[in-house]
Design an enzyme around this catalytic site. Structure first.
Site, short mmCIF file in Angstrom:
data_model
loop_
_atom_site.label_atom_id
_atom_site.label_comp_id
_atom_site.label_asym_id
_atom_site.label_seq_id
_atom_site.Cartn_x
_atom_site.Cartn_y
_atom_site.Cartn_z
N ARG A 178 -0.75 7.28 6.82
CA ARG A 178 -0.56 7.22 5.47
C ARG A 178 -0.94 8.19 4.74
O ARG A 178 -0.56 8.75 3.72
CB ARG A 178 -1.21 5.99 4.78
CG ARG A 178 -0.33 4.68 5.24
CD ARG A 178 -1.08 3.57 4.16
NE ARG A 178 -0.74 2.27 4.64
CZ ARG A 178 0.27 1.34 4.52
NH1 ARG A 178 1.18 2.03 3.97
NH2 ARG A 178 0.26 0.05 4.98
N ASP B 56 14.54 0.06 1.62
CA ASP B 56 15.25 -0.16 2.87
C ASP B 56 16.26 -1.26 2.64
O ASP B 56 17.19 -0.98 2.19
CB ASP B 56 14.01 -0.67 4.03
CG ASP B 56 14.60 -0.63 5.36
OD1 ASP B 56 14.98 0.60 5.68
OD2 ASP B 56 14.51 -1.43 6.03
N LYS C 142 17.23 4.44 1.80
CA LYS C 142 17.88 4.45 3.08
C LYS C 142 19.18 3.53 2.74
O LYS C 142 18.92 2.19 2.99
CB LYS C 142 17.15 3.64 4.40
CG LYS C 142 16.17 4.63 5.00
CD LYS C 142 15.47 3.60 6.20
CE LYS C 142 14.40 4.14 6.61
NZ LYS C 142 13.83 3.13 7.46
N GLY D 75 15.80 -3.62 0.68
CA GLY D 75 15.92 -3.90 -0.58
C GLY D 75 15.30 -5.27 -1.15
O GLY D 75 15.45 -5.62 -2.24
N ASP E 66 7.45 3.48 -1.87
CA ASP E 66 7.55 4.42 -1.34
C ASP E 66 8.95 4.61 -0.63
O ASP E 66 9.62 5.56 -0.70
CB ASP E 66 6.53 4.37 0.14
CG ASP E 66 6.61 2.90 0.61
OD1 ASP E 66 7.44 2.22 0.01
OD2 ASP E 66 5.94 2.65 1.71
N ARG F 50 0.74 -1.06 -0.01
CA ARG F 50 -0.08 -0.08 0.00
C ARG F 50 0.89 1.25 -0.07
O ARG F 50 0.34 2.48 -0.25
CB ARG F 50 -0.84 0.12 1.35
CG ARG F 50 -1.94 -1.13 1.24
CD ARG F 50 -2.71 -1.15 2.31
NE ARG F 50 -1.87 -1.98 3.28
CZ ARG F 50 -2.34 -2.20 4.62
NH1 ARG F 50 -3.52 -1.88 5.20
NH2 ARG F 50 -1.51 -3.19 5.21
N ASP G 21 3.25 4.15 6.74
CA ASP G 21 2.35 3.98 7.80
C ASP G 21 3.07 3.75 9.24
O ASP G 21 4.39 3.32 9.06
CB ASP G 21 1.33 2.72 7.82
CG ASP G 21 2.01 1.51 7.80
OD1 ASP G 21 2.83 1.24 7.08
OD2 ASP G 21 1.61 0.55 8.67
P1 IMP Z 1 12.81 -3.52 2.21
O1 IMP Z 1 12.17 -4.67 1.48
O2 IMP Z 1 13.40 -3.63 3.33
O3 IMP Z 1 13.60 -2.62 1.14
O4 IMP Z 1 11.27 -2.37 2.56
C1 IMP Z 1 10.67 -1.95 1.90
C2 IMP Z 1 9.28 -1.71 2.47
O5 IMP Z 1 9.38 -1.68 3.99
C3 IMP Z 1 8.68 -0.56 1.91
O6 IMP Z 1 7.88 -0.78 1.02
C4 IMP Z 1 8.05 0.09 3.39
O7 IMP Z 1 6.50 -0.57 3.32
C5 IMP Z 1 8.63 -0.69 4.41
N1 IMP Z 1 9.56 0.18 5.36
C6 IMP Z 1 10.80 0.47 5.41
N2 IMP Z 1 11.25 1.29 5.83
C7 IMP Z 1 10.29 2.04 6.45
C8 IMP Z 1 10.00 3.03 7.22
O8 IMP Z 1 10.82 3.78 7.52
N3 IMP Z 1 8.74 3.65 7.53
C9 IMP Z 1 7.80 2.82 6.91
N4 IMP Z 1 7.87 1.83 6.22
C10 IMP Z 1 8.97 1.56 5.86
MG MG Z 2 5.72 -0.84 1.17
#
Ligand code: IMP
Ligand code: MG
Length: 175
Positions: free
Chosen positions: A165, A103, A131, A105, A100, A43, A159
């Site tokens: 959101r 993080d 990040k 990845g 959005d 979302r 969120d």
């Molecule tokens: P990744 O798979 O660790 O790169 O994370 C990606 C997903 O984690 C994003 O699409 C967000 O939904 C969630 N996410 C990562 N960091 C944050 C944050 O600081 N605030 C809110 N959601 C986050």
């Molecule tokens: Mg997400």
């Protein structure tokens, strides 16, 4: 829900809209009149994607994919599931995946691997926030709104415990 905590604004809605317009211009220039398919990951990216597509001036098809999320504040684990797929046929198309935030990845690398199987002409990635210090897999987005340090971000689609959101600016909680 910790509504009582202090919010520290990182990017105002004016800063966000200026940056999103710049991204839209860059994308418009790069695709040079070619049609694209934007895949918005739900979302979290629905707010960003809605603004971004309105600043892109090449013909755009928009579709959505839902990936699983794990918990509220935690890092996503390596395990990512595609819960809902796009309905658009993307074979031979230029695809821009929008999220959005990047993080670890894990989410994006899983989505790319999945989307690649549909044989698009190209795949690029656009995220509002990046990040890089948190990365667990080797991946970097093609378009980034803002690079940020390792703080938990809320608002503009992101969120905290399923709330905020709809907050039009990007903030973190000071604690
Ligand atoms: P990744 O798979 O660790 O790169 O994370 C990606 C997903 O984690 C994003 O699409 C967000 O939904 C969630 N996410 C990562 N960091 C944050 C944050 O600081 N605030 C809110 N959601 C986050
Ligand atoms: Mg997400």
């Amino acid at each position: 829900m910790a509504k009582e905590k202090n919010q520290r604004i990182l990017f105002s809605s004016k800063e966000i809209s200026e940056r999103v317009n710049e991204l839209g211009k860059e994308i418009t220039r790069d695709y040079d009149g070619n049609d694209i398919v934007v895949i918005s990951l739900l979302r979290g990216s629905f707010v960003f994607a809605a603004d971004l597509v309105r600043s892109i001036e090449v013909p755009v098809n928009i579709d959505f994919m839902i990936t699983s999320s794990y918990g509220h504040e935690e890092v996503s684990s390596g395990k990512v599931d595609i819960i809902a797929d796009i309905r658009t046929s993307i074979e031979g198309k230029h695809v821009l995946i929008v999220d959005d935030i990047m993080d670890s990845g894990f989410t994006m690398s899983k989505v790319i691997e999945y989307v690649e199987k549909k044989k698009p002409e190209s795949i690029k990635v656009c995220v509002m926030l990046d990040k890089p210090s948190r990365r667990k897999v080797e991946i970097s987005p093609d378009y980034v709104g803002f690079k940020i340090p390792d703080v938990f971000i809320v608002g503009y689609g992101l969120d905290y415990g399923d709330y905020y959101r709809n907050t039009p600016y990007i903030f973190t909680f000071d604690d």
